[in-house]
Every structure is written in C-alpha cells, then in structure tokens.
Design a protein around this motif. Structure first.
Motif, short mmCIF file in Angstrom:
data_model
loop_
_atom_site.label_atom_id
_atom_site.label_comp_id
_atom_site.label_asym_id
_atom_site.label_seq_id
_atom_site.Cartn_x
_atom_site.Cartn_y
_atom_site.Cartn_z
N THR A 198 118.05 55.35 -51.58
CA THR A 198 118.28 55.62 -52.99
C THR A 198 118.48 57.13 -53.11
O THR A 198 117.60 57.90 -52.74
CB THR A 198 117.09 55.19 -53.86
OG1 THR A 198 116.84 53.79 -53.65
CG2 THR A 198 117.38 55.43 -55.33
N ILE A 199 119.66 57.53 -53.58
CA ILE A 199 120.02 58.95 -53.61
C ILE A 199 120.32 59.36 -55.05
O ILE A 199 121.19 58.77 -55.70
CB ILE A 199 121.24 59.23 -52.72
CG1 ILE A 199 121.02 58.68 -51.30
CG2 ILE A 199 121.52 60.73 -52.67
CD1 ILE A 199 122.22 58.85 -50.39
N MET A 200 119.60 60.35 -55.54
CA MET A 200 119.84 60.92 -56.86
C MET A 200 120.80 62.10 -56.73
O MET A 200 120.52 63.05 -55.99
CB MET A 200 118.52 61.39 -57.48
CG MET A 200 117.57 60.27 -57.88
SD MET A 200 117.99 59.61 -59.50
CE MET A 200 116.58 58.52 -59.77
N PHE A 240 123.01 56.53 -56.03
CA PHE A 240 123.47 55.62 -54.97
C PHE A 240 122.30 54.76 -54.53
O PHE A 240 121.24 55.27 -54.16
CB PHE A 240 124.01 56.41 -53.78
CG PHE A 240 124.33 55.55 -52.58
CD1 PHE A 240 125.54 54.88 -52.50
CD2 PHE A 240 123.42 55.39 -51.54
CE1 PHE A 240 125.85 54.08 -51.41
CE2 PHE A 240 123.71 54.60 -50.45
CZ PHE A 240 124.93 53.94 -50.38
N ILE A 241 122.48 53.46 -54.58
CA ILE A 241 121.47 52.50 -54.12
C ILE A 241 122.17 51.54 -53.18
O ILE A 241 122.90 50.64 -53.62
CB ILE A 241 120.84 51.73 -55.29
CG1 ILE A 241 120.34 52.68 -56.37
CG2 ILE A 241 119.71 50.83 -54.80
CD1 ILE A 241 119.90 51.99 -57.65
N GLY A 242 121.99 51.75 -51.88
CA GLY A 242 122.75 50.90 -50.97
C GLY A 242 122.48 51.17 -49.51
O GLY A 242 121.52 51.86 -49.14
N GLN A 251 121.65 69.88 -54.25
CA GLN A 251 122.77 69.07 -54.71
C GLN A 251 122.39 67.60 -54.88
O GLN A 251 122.86 66.93 -55.79
CB GLN A 251 123.93 69.19 -53.71
CG GLN A 251 125.25 68.65 -54.22
CD GLN A 251 126.40 69.00 -53.30
OE1 GLN A 251 126.20 69.32 -52.13
NE2 GLN A 251 127.61 68.95 -53.81
N TRP A 252 121.55 67.10 -53.99
CA TRP A 252 121.09 65.71 -54.10
C TRP A 252 119.75 65.53 -53.41
O TRP A 252 119.33 66.37 -52.60
CB TRP A 252 122.12 64.72 -53.55
CG TRP A 252 122.64 64.98 -52.16
CD1 TRP A 252 123.82 65.58 -51.84
CD2 TRP A 252 122.02 64.64 -50.91
NE1 TRP A 252 123.97 65.64 -50.47
CE2 TRP A 252 122.88 65.06 -49.87
CE3 TRP A 252 120.83 64.02 -50.56
CZ2 TRP A 252 122.59 64.89 -48.52
CZ3 TRP A 252 120.53 63.85 -49.21
CH2 TRP A 252 121.40 64.27 -48.21
N LEU A 253 119.09 64.43 -53.75
CA LEU A 253 117.77 64.12 -53.21
C LEU A 253 117.74 62.63 -52.90
O LEU A 253 118.16 61.81 -53.72
CB LEU A 253 116.69 64.47 -54.23
CG LEU A 253 115.24 64.12 -53.88
CD1 LEU A 253 114.74 64.98 -52.73
CD2 LEU A 253 114.34 64.33 -55.10
N TYR A 291 128.14 50.69 -55.17
CA TYR A 291 126.71 50.93 -55.05
C TYR A 291 126.27 52.14 -55.87
O TYR A 291 125.14 52.60 -55.73
CB TYR A 291 126.34 51.17 -53.58
CG TYR A 291 126.47 49.94 -52.70
CD1 TYR A 291 125.46 48.99 -52.64
CD2 TYR A 291 127.62 49.74 -51.93
CE1 TYR A 291 125.58 47.87 -51.82
CE2 TYR A 291 127.75 48.62 -51.12
CZ TYR A 291 126.73 47.70 -51.07
OH TYR A 291 126.85 46.59 -50.27
N LEU A 292 127.16 52.64 -56.72
CA LEU A 292 126.87 53.81 -57.54
C LEU A 292 126.54 53.41 -58.97
O LEU A 292 127.32 52.71 -59.62
CB LEU A 292 128.05 54.78 -57.54
CG LEU A 292 128.18 55.73 -56.35
CD1 LEU A 292 129.47 56.52 -56.46
CD2 LEU A 292 126.99 56.68 -56.27
#
Length: 698
Positions: free
Chosen positions: A344-346, A395-397, A333-335, A260-261
């Motif tokens: 959905t995580i950037m 990450f999309i999952g 670190q992430w959003l 999912y990456l």
C-alpha cells in the motif's frame, strides 16, 4: 573454493547469520508495552477550573436546544455521559456499569458507597475525558457518536475491491480479486486453504487519519463518524457536517477496469467560518499490523517493511527483522507499507513535508497472523481555501515490476517515482541484471509457456548459454592445469623445502608461461558468473508471478516445497523438509566431487576435502526454508554444469591440447612488462633470502 555457486551460497550464509543476529527482542518489547499501558491506566485524568468553566457555553454551542415549558435548555449525550445546561448551570449524569452518578458529585469524587475504587476511578476519568474532549472538539463533538448507516459502502473494479468505514471515513478493507493466499490446511498439511488476498482489513488494526487544526487544538478524524454517499460506481464521498452548510471529508475514486490506483481527495466546503484559513500544513497518521500473507515466512519477514523516497533520491527503507524509528526531515515523494509481494503506497500530489516512521518486528511463530507493526506520523501540505485541500494517489496492489514501472506513466511524473525499488532485486550494481535481462526474458517466456517450472528451466538454459563461453574457458584452464600436474610435481620434488620456495615458484611460473597456461585463468570466468548467480538469489524470492504456481510435487513455487514434517525440530533447519533443497544439496556434492577431480592441486591439500564436502551440507540448513523456485533454479544450474563438464570432457581432446601447449612452449615468448617486473622482484627477494641465510651461518 572452486565453484562460484559456493561463493554465492557463502554470501547467503553470511546474510542468514545477520538475519539471526537481528531478531527482535520480543520479550523486552512486550514488557515495555505492558509498562506503558500500566502507566497510562494508573494516571488520573484532571481538569482545571478554567477548563470546566467553559463547558456550559460549549454545550450551548453544540447541544440540542429545547424550549419545553418556556425554559431554554441544551443537552449533549454520549454513551456514558449526559450533559444539560439551563440558565448557565451544568448538570447531568455519568453511567458506569449499573451505577448512575450526578456530574456534580462525580467531579468532587463523591460516589455511592456501593461503588468500588475501580468503578469510581472509571467514572471520574470517563467524565473528565469527555469534558476535555468536548472542549477540544466543540462543533466536531457530536460527530464522535455513531450514526445509523445502511449496508457497507464499497467500490470495486476488475482487480480491486475497497470497503469503507464510517468511523473515520477510511478505506477499511482492500481485497485483491486476482490473488489468493496459499496456506497449508490446518486439518491436512498436504492441502491448501486459499482465499482472496486482503492487503489490509480491520483485523490488522489498519487505519489512517488527519489532524485538523481547530480552536487552537487538533481534531483527529479517526474519532469522527462520517456520512457516506455513493456518487456512482467509481466515486464515494465520506463527509462530516459542521453546521451552517460547512462540510469536510474525503472523495475516493477507483477507476473501472484493471486499476490498482485509488484517488483520495480531502474535500471541504464553506469551512471558512469553522476552520482557520491560514493553515498550510496538516498532520496525517497511518498505522497497521502487517498481515502474514505467505506460506514461506523467511523472505516475507526479510522483504517487508516501510519504504519511502526523498524527492530526487534513491528510495530508503526499514525492513528485515529490525525494530526501528526514523525521523524524516526532508520532503518525501511517497511512503509505502510493504509486504513481500503486496504494498500500500501513499503518493501525495505535493509530497510529505516531514514526519516519523516506525517499524516494530514481531518474533513470529509458524501460525502467526501478523509479522510487524508499521506506523507513520507525517505532515502534508494543506490548502485551507481550496475545495480540494489535499490530494493523494493510493496504490494498493501487487509488487509486479511492469505494473509499478507503469505507474510513472499513469501519474505523469516527469522525474519518475522509482516505485519499482520496493521490489528487492539486489544491490544497485547488480540490479540491472534483473531489470534489463532476467525480468524481460521471464516476462517474454510467460507469454508463451503457462507452466512456471518449465519457464524456470528455459530461463536457466538461457542464462547458461550466456555464460557458456566463460564456463568453457574455465574448463580449458582446468584441463591445462591437470595436464601440467606431473611436471609441477617434478618441480616440487626437485626443489623441496622452504629454502627453495622462490625457486619452485619461478620454475612453476616459467612452466605456465611456456605452456600458455595460468592458475588464475579459470578465476575470471567464475567471477563473471557470480553477479548473475547473486542476482537470481534476489529475483526468485521477489517474483510474485510464482505465487501459487504448482510444479511436480510443489504446491507453491514461492514457498518451501515441504514434502513431510519431522516430529522434532533441528536447530537452524526446523521441522519441515524441502525436497528441492535436498536435491540441490546432493547435486552440489556430486559437482564438488567432479570439480575436485579436475583440480590437480586437490590431491596436495587433503585437509581441504572434508571442508569442500561440508559446505553443501551447511547450505542444506540455510536453504531449507527458502522458496522452492530458488532451490529448483540452483539445482538445475548445477545439474546443467555437471552435464556441460561431462560434454567438455568428451569433446575436448586432451592430446591435441597437450600438443598445442607444447607448441606454445616452443615459440619464443616476449615477456610482458608485468612478468618482467614480477621476475625481477622474485630475483631480488631470493637474493635477500640468500644474504639472510649467510648472516645466520656467521
């Protein structure tokens, strides 16, 4: 109140009340948005003479050269504007509706009399806007026009399918191939309309773009049209040609298998003569309307929002029904843009430097397609000289605990990412119950049992076995108090009135001490059970494994088990009727009745009886819109507790218990320090009370 279950539900009721208080003021938000649009539309564009003087040289730089007839000219065209430069003079036309007006005339607002005021304003503003953007975009200006493209470019593996849009070069649509939506059919509420889950799509106005430092201005990449190139089954490149061999764009990599990456690299080549080489940061904007993906609306609203993590800290968030803007002043670190079960995580490889995040919660009606608007305006590190200027893992999952925990291993992050924190599993001091006990047991059972209704039953039995010693101890305490009830009544009858309150208390405590009983001994077991009950309240609404899982009459354990819909709406209850919620309420009333019979003090407080029965009815309103799995678990938990109470009543010999209490009373007892201090305090209080009464008689 004698039941830990009721205490948990009281906490849930308070939370429900807070949720109602935090409802967004949709009317005010809509009015503000309408006013903002009106102001923007009414504002007239303008252009200075200095800006206008630069346009001919810019058109020469970016336009198409023509030497027909021995005369050199340059032309630049968009959908509405056609510009020409010859001998240093700018001319051309602007087209609006069916009218075409010369550029010179439009700039001085000299229009045909047939054009109305609205058309004149539109022509002038369109021309000025185009001229100003040419001044900003220069070499990028021609990239703002659509280019012919082939079929939709896609990347996909076993679990994820990504579609790309040349406009902006973005991932425009993400589909999860193993997950479906489970909405009630519009034609038949007893049937389910299912489709593959789209985490984001053009219908959600989902987009992101970067702000490139160029010519003392910023070029927004979502205005540009990119050229796609399918490198192989796992890699797609989206680039723009800046001339003279210079290229800028994105490289997307989606590994095959069950990943999912998505790796997103910002790539550049030979841009040293186009872009400034001293740039160290780049702006990034990201926004979307969060689509509604779940049938149960209550927890989707509550558990969705924006999550982010400062380096080395616990993740923070904006969720629930609040509309809020937060400024981020430190490295992140992430959003994440998170729905109840999907995210959905950037994850920038070098983090975000700073930024602003915003959530606008909608007042959602039952048939709404979107629940919130999410936006982020961030700053990322940028390398002007490297082929890869910036790099992201996206990450999309699903919000699946083992999957998110494994991302740390996949990305090789030493200090961890804490991505599992996007799953709301309770307060920090309770979260460990879910992460260390409930989730491992649930996952273990899922490997052997395919029916999730049975898994919840087995999980409930497992939890009941863990707390069995506390439950048994609580029952013994109630049994002792019930056996002592006649003697307590004798003490109350012998020492009536307020003036004998201290004597009654001393005699009662002495009775408890002799019998080896305590009115508080049953409280500790109940308090020890409460964290588990509260943890389960967080676990079931966050358990993605339950989505779409049917059991008995339930179509989706992650949504309310609606058995029929009322023709009218009941305040705080709604129209839909949940059967498991009804069963839970009925079982709770039965348990309340049994529990009150086991409490000797209940007969002395008749005013509390109606309150005890009212609470389960109140929770019927609160839990009606909650996931069926949660009501099912509490129903099973109460039912097993009732069965346990019946078994205890059958197995515990009250005569033996009475003899044991008598033996305890016959033994000489050494007072503990606490009891000695308590009795001394009681004696002093009683003496002070007697002195006070003597003073009144005088």
């Amino acid at each position: 109140m004698n039941s830990s279950f009721k205490i948990v539900l009281v906490a849930a009721a308070v939370f429900f009340g807070m949720m109602l208080l935090n409802k967004p003021k949709e009317k005010e938000a809509q009015e503000a948005q309408t006013n903002e649009v009106a102001v923007q539309e009414s504002a007239q564009a303008s252009m200075t003479d200095a800006e206008l003087a630069l346009i001919p040289s810019i058109v020469r730089e970016i336009g198409v050269r023509d030497t027909t007839g021995g005369r050199e000219s340059f032309s630049y065209r968009t959908d509405a504007v056609a510009l020409n430069v010859a001998d240093g003079h700018l001319d051309g036309t602007i087209s609006v509706d069916s009218f075409t007006v010369a550029v010179d005339s439009a700039l001085v607002r000299h229009f045909p009399v047939e054009m109305n005021v609205t058309q004149q304003d539109m022509a002038y503003n369109t021309l000025v806007k185009e001229l100003k953007e040419i001044g900003v975009y220069r070499k990028f200006a021609s990239l703002r026009k659509p280019v012919p493209s082939a079929d939709t470019v896609r990347l996909e593996n076993d679990v994820l399918a990504i579609e790309f849009d040349a406009h902006g070069g973005i991932m425009s649509k993400a589909t999860l191939k193993k997950y479906k939506t489970y909405f009630a059919s519009k034609t038949d509420k007893n049937k389910i309309d299912s489709a593959q889950v789209e985490v984001f799509s053009p219908a959600d106005r989902a987009t992101y773009w970067f702000k490139i430092d160029y010519n003392n201005n910023y070029v927004d990449t979502h205005h540009l049209y990119f050229t796609p190139r399918q490198v192989n089954d796992s890699i797609v490149e989206m680039t723009v040609d800046l001339g003279d061999g210079a290229r800028w764009g994105y490289r997307y990599t989606l590994p095959q298998g069950e990943s999912y990456l998505v790796r997103m690299d910002v790539i550049q080549h030979n841009t040293q003569n186009v872009l400034p080489q001293n740039t160290t940061q780049m702006g990034m904007a990201w926004k979307m309307e969060l689509p509604r993906l779940e049938r149960g609306l209550t927890f989707e609203e509550r558990n969705s929002g924006i999550y982010y993590r400062y380096f080395g800290e616990t993740p923070d968030n904006i969720n629930g029904n609040s509309s809020k803007t937060e400024k981020i002043n430190h490295r992140v670190q992430w959003l994440a843009f998170k729905d109840q079960f999907f995210s959905t995580i950037m994850l920038p490889r070098k983090g975000f430097e700073s930024g602003v995040v915003q959530q606008q919660a909608y007042k959602v009606h039952p048939d709404a397609e979107h629940i919130k608007f999410l936006a982020a305006d961030m700053v990322v590190p940028y390398s002007a000289t490297d082929e890869i200027a910036a790099s992201f893992d996206v990450f999309i999952g699903p919000n699946l605990y083992p999957l998110l925990k494994d991302i740390d291993v996949q990305l090789g992050v030493d200090d961890g990412l804490s991505l599992t924190r996007v799953i709301p599993l309770g307060w920090s001091w309770l979260r460990w119950i879910n992460t260390l006990i409930v989730i491992p047991v649930f996952t273990f059972l899922s490997g052997f049992v395919s029916n999730y209704g049975i898994i919840i039953l087995l999980l409930t039995i497992f939890i009941k076995l863990i707390i069995f010693p506390f439950t048994y101890k609580s029952y013994l305490s109630q049994a002792k108090m019930r056996l002592l009830a006649p003697e307590i009544k004798e003490i109350n009858d012998k020492y009536p009135g307020k003036e004998n309150a201290m004597v009654r208390q001393q005699k009662t405590m002495a009775l408890y001490s002799r019998a080896g009983a305590s009115p508080f001994s049953g409280c500790l077991p109940l308090l020890l059970q409460m964290p588990i009950l509260i943890a389960m309240f967080s676990f079931f609404p966050s358990c993605i494994e339950l989505r779409g899982q049917s059991f008995l009459w339930v179509q989706d354990l992650a949504a309310p088990d609606v058995i029929f819909t009322l023709p009218f709406s009941i305040p705080f209850y709604g129209k839909e009727v949940s059967l498991f919620c009804l069963l839970m309420t009925a079982t709770n009333i039965v348990y309340t009745r049994i529990n009150m019979k086991n409490q000797p003090s209940s007969s002395s407080m008749p005013g509390m009886k109606w309150m005890m029965y009212l609470m389960p009815v109140m929770f019927l309103f609160f839990f009606n819109s909650y996931p069926a799995a949660l009501s099912y678990y509490y129903f099973l938990s109460l039912l097993i507790t009732i069965i346990q109470t019946w078994i205890f009543r059958r197995c515990v010999n009250e005569e033996k218990l009475r003899r044991k209490m008598a033996e305890n009373a016959a033994r000489p007892k050494k007072k503990s320090g606490f009891m000695a201090r308590l009795e001394e305090a009681q004696r002093k209080q009683q003496a002070a009370l007697r002195e006070q009464q003597k003073g009144r008689r005088r």
